[in-house]
Write an enzyme that holds these catalytic residues in place. Structure first.
Site, PDB file in Angstrom:
ATOM      1  N   GLU A 197       1.615 -34.737  11.788  1.00 53.45           N
ATOM      2  CA  GLU A 197       2.363 -35.883  12.299  1.00 53.45           C
ATOM      3  C   GLU A 197       1.422 -37.074  12.488  1.00 53.45           C
ATOM      4  O   GLU A 197       0.389 -36.959  13.135  1.00 53.45           O
ATOM      5  CB  GLU A 197       3.025 -35.545  13.633  1.00 53.45           C
ATOM      6  CG  GLU A 197       3.894 -36.683  14.134  1.00 53.45           C
ATOM      7  CD  GLU A 197       4.640 -36.367  15.413  1.00 53.45           C
ATOM      8  OE1 GLU A 197       4.014 -35.882  16.363  1.00 53.45           O
ATOM      9  OE2 GLU A 197       5.874 -36.611  15.448  1.00 53.45           O
ATOM     10  N   GLY A 218       6.645 -35.467  24.019  1.00 55.53           N
ATOM     11  CA  GLY A 218       5.343 -35.994  23.620  1.00 55.53           C
ATOM     12  C   GLY A 218       4.780 -35.140  22.497  1.00 55.53           C
ATOM     13  O   GLY A 218       5.526 -34.504  21.745  1.00 55.53           O
ATOM     14  N   SER A 219       3.467 -35.120  22.408  1.00 55.87           N
ATOM     15  CA  SER A 219       2.854 -34.433  21.266  1.00 55.87           C
ATOM     16  C   SER A 219       2.901 -32.914  21.445  1.00 55.87           C
ATOM     17  O   SER A 219       2.980 -32.406  22.572  1.00 55.87           O
ATOM     18  CB  SER A 219       1.397 -34.862  21.117  1.00 55.87           C
ATOM     19  OG  SER A 219       0.625 -34.308  22.164  1.00 55.87           O
ATOM     20  N   LYS A 222       7.750 -39.961  35.682  1.00 53.65           N
ATOM     21  CA  LYS A 222       6.522 -40.653  35.247  1.00 53.65           C
ATOM     22  C   LYS A 222       6.728 -41.183  33.836  1.00 53.65           C
ATOM     23  O   LYS A 222       6.671 -40.441  32.861  1.00 53.65           O
ATOM     24  CB  LYS A 222       5.297 -39.745  35.252  1.00 53.65           C
ATOM     25  CG  LYS A 222       4.026 -40.574  35.059  1.00 53.65           C
ATOM     26  CD  LYS A 222       2.867 -39.803  34.485  1.00 53.65           C
ATOM     27  CE  LYS A 222       2.773 -39.857  32.981  1.00 53.65           C
ATOM     28  NZ  LYS A 222       2.511 -41.165  32.368  1.00 53.65           N
ATOM     29  N   GLY A 239       2.168 -30.722  24.752  1.00 53.72           N
ATOM     30  CA  GLY A 239       3.250 -29.792  25.099  1.00 53.72           C
ATOM     31  C   GLY A 239       2.755 -28.365  25.284  1.00 53.72           C
ATOM     32  O   GLY A 239       3.256 -27.617  26.119  1.00 53.72           O
ATOM     33  N   CYS A 268       9.800 -39.392  16.770  1.00 57.71           N
ATOM     34  CA  CYS A 268       9.569 -38.000  16.372  1.00 57.71           C
ATOM     35  C   CYS A 268      10.533 -37.613  15.265  1.00 57.71           C
ATOM     36  O   CYS A 268      10.307 -36.655  14.551  1.00 57.71           O
ATOM     37  CB  CYS A 268       9.593 -37.043  17.549  1.00 57.71           C
ATOM     38  SG  CYS A 268      10.980 -37.247  18.611  1.00 57.71           S
ATOM     39  N   GLU A 278      10.169 -31.461  23.981  1.00 58.84           N
ATOM     40  CA  GLU A 278      10.504 -32.113  22.698  1.00 58.84           C
ATOM     41  C   GLU A 278       9.191 -32.658  22.156  1.00 58.84           C
ATOM     42  O   GLU A 278       8.573 -33.511  22.782  1.00 58.84           O
ATOM     43  CB  GLU A 278      11.477 -33.269  22.904  1.00 58.84           C
ATOM     44  CG  GLU A 278      12.885 -32.870  23.213  1.00 58.84           C
ATOM     45  CD  GLU A 278      13.536 -32.065  22.122  1.00 58.84           C
ATOM     46  OE1 GLU A 278      13.070 -32.113  20.966  1.00 58.84           O
ATOM     47  OE2 GLU A 278      14.504 -31.368  22.443  1.00 58.84           O
TER      48      GLU A 278
END
Ligand code: UN1
Length: 499
Positions: A384, A227-228, A174, A232, A283, A249
């Site tokens: 972030e 992703g964030s 996806k 996560g 990231c 990650e």
């Protein structure tokens, strides 16, 4: 405007929901690339049932033959590199030089994976007993759910899927809803290269539905997510409850430290690329700049001049240095942090706004921004932002810089500019990150080395290089006893006892 499809059950098909979303060019909202499926649970279910058949075929294909498919993938990507870069820039905005690099990272990952087909090493070790062999080897696991972000639309899916496929697994993929076109092209290439169709399934849609359905499906034992940190955590909770193998990650708040003895020209080039490359949407982006007092004012003055001369614009136009943000939500998040920074008392030196001018109204542009007088502990310094915002902190010493680098919840990459080899090696030990660069910025990891971070950036796994092959395969141990009699481990054969 074209309607794109999912690839499920070995065919390109419309979603069961019959619903679609528009994929727009972030540099020009009126440019709609196409409509992509807003799939639902039924599509994921069909994908799983088909992937089970694909897995049965693929797991029995010899690993070197699986590698040959990936070598052909690399060849096709090489041939189509410029065309893919152009469509990638059109859907996510970063300049063509960067999207070409993104495709190149995929090509490198393909060739590395191809060669791994002739390794996938296990161990053969001595047995405690006579006439007995002991060895370990690697087996495929099953179906891998691959959920990827927008910022590296080709590279990140390849980091995950090529090792997964090389190890003999099937994949359900996806891509992020901002970059479905690049994901579609990647699947076309895998098929053209000879991957048996049911080994790959492409299900478009949004994270809350398709992503969640993949993550919680009981017949998908492996999940890889980038992703964030917030998402996560949700993915991790589900996978933990279901005993799934999971690679995460997530976020970063990466610092570049410039000490008084640094080569300042080199550091200037480094921070411009690290902070504003990909419009800060990596990231690994340099989002904190830690300057030692002796060079602080001079360096900052030069940096602001250089940042002001960066050319903001459509990534497909020649001369563009910095493209738009990926969508309106991303831009609004950056704007919230401009307000936060100002209310915390940081000094806005440049940027901090949408650029004026008609050509910019069409897209999600935002000026490269620098905040000075940022103090350790401010939200601007801790959180972030994922945009073109650099926070500058002044320190007295390398030790203070190291402490500030480490005092965040993330730990992806860090960078140190110095001429002192002793401090450089001390930084490699002391900086609490998965990757430390010396005299280079925080971005630019190479495809054949392990990639990932510590603390809330990851969950202990690495992508890339040799380590990722362990994530996508299960270790099995085999013992073969050819003594012809029952030998009982730890009982018959007391080590050191002669015959
Ligand atoms: C990311 O930011 O999500 O090291 C990946 C780099 C790139 C990959 C970044 N090779 O900056």
């Amino acid at each position: 405007m074209p309607d794109f499809k999912n690839f499920i059950g070995g065919k390109w098909i419309a979603p069961s929901t019959r619903e679609y979303f528009d994929n727009v060019n972030p540099a020009d909202k009126s440019d709609v690339i196409g409509r992509f499926p807003l799939s639902g649970d039924d599509d994921v279910e069909d994908a799983v049932q088909s992937a089970k058949c694909g897995f049965e075929v693929w797991r029995k294909t010899p690993a070197p033959a699986r590698g040959d498919v990936l070598r052909r993938v690399g060849d096709i990507m090489t041939r189509r590199k410029d065309e893919i870069a152009d469509l990638m820039t059109r859907e996510m905005g970063k300049p063509l030089t960067e999207t070409r690099g993104d495709v190149q990272e995929g090509i490198d990952t393909a060739y590395y994976a191809a060669s791994e087909g002739r390794r996938l090493f296990g161990h053969t070790v001595p047995s405690e007993m006579r006439n007995k062999w002991a060895m370990s080897y690697r087996r495929p696991i099953g179906i891998c759910g691959i959920v990827t972000p927008f910022n590296f639309p080709m590279a990140i899916p390849t980091w995950k899927m090529f090792p997964a496929l090389l190890c003999g697994n099937a994949c359900i993929f996806k891509p992020a809803e901002d970059v479905p076109h690049t994901g579609t092209v990647l699947v076309e290439i895998l098929l053209e290269a000879g991957l048996p169709p049911e080994v790959i399934q492409l299900v478009h849609g949004v994270g809350e539905t398709v992503g969640a359905s993949i993550v919680s499906h009981p017949e998908i034992p492996v999940i890889s997510f980038t992703g964030s940190t917030e998402t996560g955590r949700i993915v991790g909770e589900t996978c933990g409850r279901m005993h799934k193998r999971l690679s995460l990650e997530m976020g970063g708040k990466n610092a570049m430290i410039v000490l008084d003895d640094a080569n300042l020209e080199l550091a200037l080039d480094g921070v411009l690329w690290g902070a504003f490359g990909t419009t800060g949407q990596r990231c690994t982006a340099t989002s904190r700049l830690i300057l030692q007092r002796g060079i602080h004012d001079r360096f900052l003055g030069q940096l602001v001049d250089r940042v002001r001369s960066l050319k903001l614009g459509d990534g497909r136009k020649k001369g563009t240095d910095v493209g738009p943000l990926v969508n309106e939500n991303a831009r609004e998040k950056v704007e919230r942090y401009i307000d936060i920074g100002q209310s915390e008392g940081a000094d806005l030196l440049c940027g901090g706004r949408r650029p004026p001018g008609k050509e910019y109204d069409k897209g999600f542009f935002f000026e490269p921004t620098i905040f000075a007088r940022v103090e350790a502990g401010m939200r601007l310094e801790q959180e972030e932002i994922f945009g073109p915002v650099l926070s500058v902190v002044r320190v007295d010493s390398a030790d203070e810089a190291f402490a500030i680098n480490n005092d965040v919840r993330y730990g992806l990459s860090s960078s140190l500019y110095t001429q002192d080899v002793g401090i450089a090696f001390r930084a490699l030990n002391e900086l609490d990150n998965g990757i430390t660069y010396v005299n280079a910025p925080t971005i630019g990891a190479e495809a054949h080395l392990p990639f990932g971070g510590v603390k809330q950036t990851g969950n202990g796994h690495r992508e890339g290089g040799w380590e990722v092959y362990e994530f996508y395969s299960e270790t099995k141990v085999g013992y073969v006893d050819f003594s012809g009699s029952l030998q009982r481990a730890q009982i018959d054969n007391y080590l050191g006892t002669p015959d």
